[in-house]
Design a protein around this motif. Structure first.
Motif, PDB file in Angstrom:
ATOM      1  N   PRO A 139      18.598  83.730  62.188  1.00 49.28           N
ATOM      2  CA  PRO A 139      19.307  82.865  63.149  1.00 49.28           C
ATOM      3  C   PRO A 139      19.101  81.379  62.876  1.00 49.28           C
ATOM      4  O   PRO A 139      20.005  80.573  63.091  1.00 49.28           O
ATOM      5  N   GLY A 185      21.759  77.727  68.522  1.00 46.03           N
ATOM      6  CA  GLY A 185      21.919  79.132  68.874  1.00 46.03           C
ATOM      7  C   GLY A 185      23.365  79.565  68.897  1.00 46.03           C
ATOM      8  O   GLY A 185      23.705  80.677  68.466  1.00 46.03           O
ATOM      9  N   THR A 189      24.877  82.443  66.498  1.00 47.03           N
ATOM     10  CA  THR A 189      25.552  83.617  67.065  1.00 47.03           C
ATOM     11  C   THR A 189      26.936  83.782  66.465  1.00 47.03           C
ATOM     12  O   THR A 189      27.333  84.888  66.064  1.00 47.03           O
ATOM     13  N   TRP A 190      27.663  82.688  66.375  1.00 54.54           N
ATOM     14  CA  TRP A 190      29.004  82.749  65.793  1.00 54.54           C
ATOM     15  C   TRP A 190      28.952  83.158  64.320  1.00 54.54           C
ATOM     16  O   TRP A 190      29.745  83.990  63.860  1.00 54.54           O
ATOM     17  N   THR A 193      28.018  86.942  63.802  1.00 55.24           N
ATOM     18  CA  THR A 193      28.956  87.941  64.343  1.00 55.24           C
ATOM     19  C   THR A 193      30.335  87.845  63.709  1.00 55.24           C
ATOM     20  O   THR A 193      31.205  88.659  64.026  1.00 55.24           O
TER      21      THR A 193
END
Length: 453
Positions: A139, A185, A189-190, A193
């Motif tokens: 991350p 964050g 996340t983008w 995913t």
């Protein structure tokens, strides 16, 4: 006593949180004891002691393994000490004057620019960065696809400044930390995913066998025996479905690739491509053996150890999709960005390494893949065999010696912001640093001294 304790604690945290085998969580905490001193003079004194302690783990590697002259190593440690001290003192000064937002969001720019200057001053690319300590924290490392390594280094300095500010000015400090968390964050996340562009699966193989030294001459019995062992291992991988097999850097010493092409012909005749590292005269090369023999010459050599090597000046893209590089080439983000801009979605990388730096150098390559959105297939003769995807996931890994890997990859055609725009975050850091210095130099009027903006 507080200065002594802060210096010792930060030094030990930097020692464990950086180097050849860093503990990534400790990297975030290392500057915190210094920042909590709250008095610029004390923070300066403690940092001047802490940073050299933190570099003890790398000093032996620089001197014994890379054979960097002692005066150069000392000068480099002093540079890092000055950079760390300047960053800490700037942040502490801003916090002391109630400028929490500027301290958290702008002061880290000094460290970023200090790292970037190393890439300009030394012929080693972006090899010196705190960002690599986070290479296994996916991350966090996603940020390199947006900013390059500079954004991760920025976070590693900004977060402890924000934590230090919580003690005296919790509301603005919390707001800054929340802004950083949401931004980084949200991007992570983008990134993690996103569905990659459709691409056919491909099975790739890697082999790194034990040998006494690199560049084994094929004109000698030991070199021919090593070649026979490699041929047998490559044939085994091909029978199990490998379509590309990557060997390490400098495996063989050759006058021409003819003997290698002939030895691997039973495999290449079935459509398998073999990427073999070799020494040819004064060139460090990678031969791509297939229907024809294509040659790539290493472009970035190790200063001192490889002064005898004549560097190349041309990239090589195979089948319009696979870029070829050798070991240290992947310390240079612009090289991989250039490959990606010309359509390469996977890097095939013969490498060598020095055993002890196997994790660190392999992770630099992983980060290059995230920066530009490429799969990286890297076989190091004295390090690690690794295959990573464009999000930094290590799909397969083994320690060289008598090892092979067979990994299924899906080379993505997805590009990245950093791959298209380059070092824009460095330019932003210049503006942030100017802001931080101006704000630190300006003293608030006494009436406004208790308010933070």
């Amino acid at each position: 006593m507080s200065t002594i304790v802060a210096a010792a604690l930060s030094g030990l945290l930097w020692l464990a949180g950086s180097g050849l085998h860093p503990v990534p969580a400790l990297t975030w905490l290392a500057p915190l004891p210094l920042l909590l001193l709250a008095v610029p003079r004390k923070a300066l004194t403690a940092t001047l002691v802490a940073w050299p302690i933190g570099q003890l783990g790398l000093a032996g590697y620089f001197i014994r393994t890379l054979q960097i002259p002692l005066p150069v190593v000392i000068a480099f440690v002093l540079y890092g000490t000055a950079l760390a001290a300047g960053t800490v003192v700037l942040a502490v000064t801003l916090l002391r004057r109630g400028r929490t937002g500027t301290a958290v969001l702008a002061a880290p720019a000094l460290w970023v620019l200090g790292e970037y200057l190393v890439t300009l001053a030394l012929p080693n690319g972006a090899w010196w960065s705190l960002a690599y300590t986070q290479a296994d924290v996916r991350p966090v490392v996603q940020l390199t696809a947006l900013t390059g390594v500079w954004g991760v280094s920025y976070l590693l300095v900004a977060v402890p400044i924000g934590l230090a500010a919580l003690r005296t000015r919790p509301k603005p400090a919390l707001a800054c930390l929340l802004a950083l968390a949401v931004t980084a964050g949200g991007w992570a996340t983008w990134s993690l995913t996103r569905v990659p562009d459709a691409a056919a699966e491909l099975r790739v193989g890697l082999v790194a066998l034990e040998q006494p030294e690199d560049g084994m001459p094929l004109g000698e019995a030991a070199g021919r025996e090593l070649l026979a062992r490699y041929v047998a291992r490559v044939e085994s991988l091909a029978e199990r479905g490998a379509r590309i097999v990557v060997l390490p850097e400098k495996v063989f010493g050759v006058d021409s690739p003819a003997a290698l092409a002939e030895a691997f012909r039973p495999v290449t005749a079935r459509g398998v491509q073999v990427v073999a590292g070799a020494v040819q005269g004064q060139r460090n090369v990678a031969f791509v053996l297939g229907g024809t023999v294509r040659t790539y010459t290493k472009q970035h050599v190790i200063k001192g150890l490889e002064d005898w090597i004549t560097p190349g000046d041309r990239d090589l893209i195979v089948d319009g999709r696979y870029g070829v590089a050798i070991c240290k080439d992947l310390d240079f983000p612009e090289l991989v960005r250039g490959y990606r801009a010309r359509g390469a979605t996977m890097m095939l990388v013969p490498a060598l390494d020095f055993t002890g730096d196997g994790w660190l150098h392999s992770r630099m390559a992983v980060v290059r893949g995230v920066e530009s959105g490429t799969t990286v297939v890297r076989a190091a003769g004295f390090g690690r065999l690794t295959v990573s995807d464009p999000t930094g996931r290590v799909l397969g890994e083994a320690t060289a010696g008598d090892a092979d890997l067979l990994v299924t990859v899906t080379p993505s055609a997805r590009g990245t912001v950093y791959g298209r725009t380059g070092n824009w975050f460095v330019l932003l850091s210049v503006l942030l640093l100017v802001t931080a210095v101006v704000r630190a130099a300006y003293r608030k009027p006494a009436i406004a001294a208790t308010a933070d903006r």
